[in-house]
Design an enzyme around this catalytic site. Sequence first.
Site, PDB file in Angstrom:
ATOM      1  N   SER A 135      28.409  33.765  19.891  1.00 35.04           N
ATOM      2  CA  SER A 135      29.481  34.573  19.281  1.00 35.04           C
ATOM      3  C   SER A 135      30.090  33.913  18.048  1.00 35.04           C
ATOM      4  CB  SER A 135      30.594  34.828  20.301  1.00 35.04           C
ATOM      5  OG  SER A 135      30.111  35.564  21.400  1.00 35.04           O
ATOM      6  N   ARG A 142      43.810  26.462  40.613  1.00 35.93           N
ATOM      7  CA  ARG A 142      44.979  27.076  41.254  1.00 35.93           C
ATOM      8  C   ARG A 142      45.474  26.335  42.491  1.00 35.93           C
ATOM      9  NH1 ARG A 142      42.539  33.129  41.023  1.00 35.93           N
ATOM     10  NH2 ARG A 142      42.766  33.481  38.772  1.00 35.93           N
ATOM     11  N   CYS A 167      44.915  38.093  39.803  1.00 37.68           N
ATOM     12  CA  CYS A 167      45.602  39.322  39.381  1.00 37.68           C
ATOM     13  C   CYS A 167      46.272  40.040  40.554  1.00 37.68           C
ATOM     14  CB  CYS A 167      44.632  40.249  38.662  1.00 37.68           C
ATOM     15  SG  CYS A 167      43.044  40.443  39.478  1.00 37.68           S
ATOM     16  N   SER A 204      37.081  46.386  36.403  1.00 39.10           N
ATOM     17  CA  SER A 204      37.285  45.488  35.254  1.00 39.10           C
ATOM     18  C   SER A 204      37.591  44.072  35.706  1.00 39.10           C
ATOM     19  CB  SER A 204      38.400  46.008  34.349  1.00 39.10           C
ATOM     20  OG  SER A 204      39.561  46.284  35.103  1.00 39.10           O
ATOM     21  N   HIS A 219      44.810  47.669  39.237  1.00 37.07           N
ATOM     22  CA  HIS A 219      44.711  47.388  40.667  1.00 37.07           C
ATOM     23  C   HIS A 219      45.871  48.068  41.398  1.00 37.07           C
ATOM     24  CE1 HIS A 219      41.536  44.726  39.841  1.00 37.07           C
ATOM     25  NE2 HIS A 219      42.079  43.560  40.124  1.00 37.07           N
TER      26      HIS A 219
END
Length: 340
Positions: free
Chosen positions: A42, A101, A132, A162, A245
């Site tokens: 990229s 995390r 999320c 997604s 969600h």
Amino acid sequence: MKKKFDICVVGATGAVGEAILSILDERNFPIDNLYPLASANSAGKKVLCQGKQWAVQDLAKFDFSKAQVGLFSAGGSISAKYALIAAEAGCVVIDNTAHFRRDVDIPLIVPEVNPHAIAKYTQRNIIANPNCSTIQMLVALKPIYDAVGINRINVATYQAVSGSGKEAINELTSQTMNLLNGRDIDIEVYPKQIAFNVIPHIDVFQDNGYTKEEMKMVWETQKIFEDEAILVNPSAVRVPVIYGHSEAINVETKTKITAVEATQLLAKAPGIKVIDKREDGGYATPFVEATNHDETFVSRIREDISCEKGLNLWVVSDNIRKGAALNTIQIAEILIEKYL
């Protein structure tokens, strides 16, 4: 004059990276130099942010001492390597992956819930962004937790494709088109057809029968609330929705709270929008209300008729936006305002 910062965005060409660039622009984040980083494939592409074009650079060759803050959203294996390099170079990393995390010396932050914990970033120069599903659940539950305490959370998630990346979005849309046109479908991203279907399986299965996605909600809730005693019973389900969600949440509180009291608390809380009319359409949905919005939406607030101290909520949020990109930038805003 407002101080400006040099920012790098790792995974700038991915779904979350693109959302990060868009939100940095919208919120007029104080950027001096922006370094969009991605794979060598990229490199050289241009991205637009704050009225300028910025060339994507090769992550593997980047000197992280050029940036004060690094926003990482390129996957766990990339963060495992490059977040440590960046942190060592003096760049404060805000990482969107699951990799850090559970590390006890790395703060796990939802700005509406535990902003005070950002101060602990100095231990490793890394801050973790939660899953999320955890983010939207805890934004919704924080006012209730503070008011009356929570003993137990039962949650069923209905998660958009997604959350699995661009390939999953393509799989859902191509399967849908092919099925509607009587053609065969390809099944590659998910173990079963996702179009017109629901899959009760997100991430890998653990020895206890729960999936890793479900266990993330347990571990992360206890860490963010700083409450090892809080019980969480999750079921995570993938649904044929592109963005947003949804969660059906049932909590057992320590002290009784009525639906009216809970609604009043939630309506005043930061980051929450209550849409709760007891009529057709009087509730929030992931696509219509949540997509491209910052807020976590709460609906169907009602007392549990099977449990004296039980409360039910329906919670929806844009998983790419609040569940990843926006949460990251909110952390960065607090970081530069209070600590850098």
